[in-house]
Scaffold this motif. Structure first.
Motif, PDB file in Angstrom:
ATOM      1  N   ALA A   1      35.228  33.580   7.186  1.00 48.76           N
ATOM      2  CA  ALA A   1      35.555  32.445   6.320  1.00 48.76           C
ATOM      3  C   ALA A   1      34.366  32.105   5.436  1.00 48.76           C
ATOM      4  N   ALA A   2      34.648  31.622   4.247  1.00 47.00           N
ATOM      5  CA  ALA A   2      33.599  31.210   3.316  1.00 47.00           C
ATOM      6  C   ALA A   2      32.751  30.087   3.900  1.00 47.00           C
ATOM      7  N   ALA A   3      33.304  29.307   4.803  1.00 47.84           N
ATOM      8  CA  ALA A   3      32.574  28.199   5.415  1.00 47.84           C
ATOM      9  C   ALA A   3      31.325  28.660   6.163  1.00 47.84           C
ATOM     10  N   PHE A   4      31.257  29.925   6.529  1.00 48.28           N
ATOM     11  CA  PHE A   4      30.121  30.440   7.287  1.00 48.28           C
ATOM     12  C   PHE A   4      29.002  30.981   6.393  1.00 48.28           C
ATOM     13  N   GLN A   5      29.251  31.019   5.098  1.00 52.82           N
ATOM     14  CA  GLN A   5      28.244  31.519   4.150  1.00 52.82           C
ATOM     15  C   GLN A   5      26.955  30.719   4.281  1.00 52.82           C
ATOM     16  N   GLY A   6      25.843  31.404   4.472  1.00 54.02           N
ATOM     17  CA  GLY A   6      24.532  30.767   4.545  1.00 54.02           C
ATOM     18  C   GLY A   6      24.187  30.142   5.889  1.00 54.02           C
ATOM     19  N   ALA A   7      25.118  30.137   6.828  1.00 56.34           N
ATOM     20  CA  ALA A   7      24.867  29.570   8.150  1.00 56.34           C
ATOM     21  C   ALA A   7      24.368  30.658   9.094  1.00 56.34           C
ATOM     22  N   SER A   8      23.495  30.276  10.016  1.00 55.57           N
ATOM     23  CA  SER A   8      23.004  31.232  11.013  1.00 55.57           C
ATOM     24  C   SER A   8      24.102  31.534  12.031  1.00 55.57           C
ATOM     25  N   ARG A   9      23.878  32.554  12.828  1.00 54.12           N
ATOM     26  CA  ARG A   9      24.854  32.927  13.858  1.00 54.12           C
ATOM     27  C   ARG A   9      25.096  31.748  14.801  1.00 54.12           C
ATOM     28  N   VAL A  10      24.047  31.060  15.205  1.00 57.12           N
ATOM     29  CA  VAL A  10      24.171  29.915  16.107  1.00 57.12           C
ATOM     30  C   VAL A  10      24.927  28.767  15.429  1.00 57.12           C
ATOM     31  N   GLN A  11      24.621  28.498  14.173  1.00 67.67           N
ATOM     32  CA  GLN A  11      25.331  27.440  13.446  1.00 67.67           C
ATOM     33  C   GLN A  11      26.819  27.760  13.341  1.00 67.67           C
ATOM     34  N   ARG A  12      27.130  29.006  13.077  1.00 74.52           N
ATOM     35  CA  ARG A  12      28.541  29.419  12.976  1.00 74.52           C
ATOM     36  C   ARG A  12      29.268  29.207  14.299  1.00 74.52           C
ATOM     37  N   GLN A  13      28.625  29.609  15.399  1.00 80.14           N
ATOM     38  CA  GLN A  13      29.250  29.413  16.707  1.00 80.14           C
ATOM     39  C   GLN A  13      29.458  27.932  16.985  1.00 80.14           C
TER      40      GLN A  13
ATOM     41  N   PRO B   1      41.884  24.240  28.687  1.00 84.67           N
ATOM     42  CA  PRO B   1      42.414  25.507  29.173  1.00 84.67           C
ATOM     43  C   PRO B   1      41.554  26.744  28.904  1.00 84.67           C
ATOM     44  N   VAL B   2      40.656  26.683  27.939  1.00 82.90           N
ATOM     45  CA  VAL B   2      39.858  27.871  27.598  1.00 82.90           C
ATOM     46  C   VAL B   2      38.558  27.856  28.398  1.00 82.90           C
ATOM     47  N   HIS B   3      38.374  28.876  29.197  1.00 78.31           N
ATOM     48  CA  HIS B   3      37.173  28.979  30.027  1.00 78.31           C
ATOM     49  C   HIS B   3      36.051  29.720  29.310  1.00 78.31           C
ATOM     50  N   ALA B   4      36.413  30.743  28.525  1.00 75.40           N
ATOM     51  CA  ALA B   4      35.403  31.551  27.844  1.00 75.40           C
ATOM     52  C   ALA B   4      35.905  31.973  26.473  1.00 75.40           C
ATOM     53  N   LEU B   5      34.982  31.940  25.500  1.00 77.94           N
ATOM     54  CA  LEU B   5      35.315  32.341  24.136  1.00 77.94           C
ATOM     55  C   LEU B   5      34.146  33.131  23.566  1.00 77.94           C
ATOM     56  N   SER B   6      34.397  34.396  23.260  1.00 81.73           N
ATOM     57  CA  SER B   6      33.407  35.245  22.599  1.00 81.73           C
ATOM     58  C   SER B   6      33.659  35.116  21.099  1.00 81.73           C
ATOM     59  N   VAL B   7      32.614  34.763  20.334  1.00 86.06           N
ATOM     60  CA  VAL B   7      32.786  34.470  18.908  1.00 86.06           C
ATOM     61  C   VAL B   7      31.969  35.413  18.046  1.00 86.06           C
ATOM     62  N   THR B   8      32.633  36.034  17.082  1.00 89.73           N
ATOM     63  CA  THR B   8      31.993  36.733  15.990  1.00 89.73           C
ATOM     64  C   THR B   8      32.471  36.029  14.725  1.00 89.73           C
ATOM     65  N   ALA B   9      31.576  35.284  14.088  1.00 90.19           N
ATOM     66  CA  ALA B   9      31.917  34.522  12.885  1.00 90.19           C
ATOM     67  C   ALA B   9      31.197  35.126  11.696  1.00 90.19           C
ATOM     68  N   LEU B  10      31.946  35.519  10.687  1.00 89.67           N
ATOM     69  CA  LEU B  10      31.410  36.230   9.533  1.00 89.67           C
ATOM     70  C   LEU B  10      31.718  35.485   8.244  1.00 89.67           C
ATOM     71  N   ALA B  11      30.835  35.667   7.276  1.00 91.10           N
ATOM     72  CA  ALA B  11      31.099  35.227   5.916  1.00 91.10           C
ATOM     73  C   ALA B  11      31.793  36.382   5.201  1.00 91.10           C
ATOM     74  N   PRO B  12      32.542  36.119   4.135  1.00 91.31           N
ATOM     75  CA  PRO B  12      33.216  37.207   3.414  1.00 91.31           C
ATOM     76  C   PRO B  12      32.215  38.288   2.990  1.00 91.31           C
ATOM     77  N   GLY B  13      32.602  39.534   3.213  1.00 91.17           N
ATOM     78  CA  GLY B  13      31.771  40.669   2.845  1.00 91.17           C
ATOM     79  C   GLY B  13      30.863  41.164   3.953  1.00 91.17           C
ATOM     80  N   GLU B  14      30.696  40.371   5.009  1.00 88.25           N
ATOM     81  CA  GLU B  14      29.887  40.800   6.150  1.00 88.25           C
ATOM     82  C   GLU B  14      30.731  41.664   7.077  1.00 88.25           C
ATOM     83  N   THR B  15      30.072  42.516   7.840  1.00 89.05           N
ATOM     84  CA  THR B  15      30.772  43.332   8.833  1.00 89.05           C
ATOM     85  C   THR B  15      30.308  42.920  10.217  1.00 89.05           C
ATOM     86  N   GLY B  16      31.188  43.106  11.161  1.00 92.15           N
ATOM     87  CA  GLY B  16      30.804  42.734  12.524  1.00 92.15           C
ATOM     88  C   GLY B  16      31.786  43.089  13.548  1.00 92.15           C
TER      89      GLY B  16
END
Length: 91
Positions: free
Chosen positions: A50-62, A76-91
């Motif tokens: 999402a564009a909202a993650f542009q310029g944010a660090s990995r920790v800020q995104r999480q 209900p959610v016990h665990a969530l693995s997050v990969t948050a990317l800005a447009p154009g990033e790969t991950g």
């Protein structure tokens, strides 16, 4: 897709208007572990772009994702693995 996954997707879509949102229920891989529920929907893997993650660090995104899903993570959610990317990033 179960009710918990649907709720997560709806909240993430409302908060970030993602261009990519992949949410996988990995609960079956955690059967018998802490937080696992018989019906699943307790352990998830998320890839969100999402564009909202542009310029944010990995920790800020999480933190942004955790904030948007705070109610679900407290319930209900016990665990969530997050990969948050800005447009154009790969991950």
């Amino acid at each position: 897709m179960g009710a918990v996954a649907e709720s997560l997707k709806n909240k993430l879509t409302a908060a970030f208007s993602p261009t990519r949102l992949d949410l996988d229920d990995e609960s079956s891989r955690h059967a018998g572990h802490a937080g696992a529920r018989p019906g699943g929907e307790s352990h998830f893997k998320l890839v969100i772009e999402a564009a909202a993650f542009q310029g944010a660090s990995r920790v800020q995104r999480q933190r942004m994702v955790y904030h948007a899903l705070a109610e679900d993570l407290a319930g209900p959610v016990h665990a969530l693995s997050v990969t948050a990317l800005a447009p154009g990033e790969t991950g």
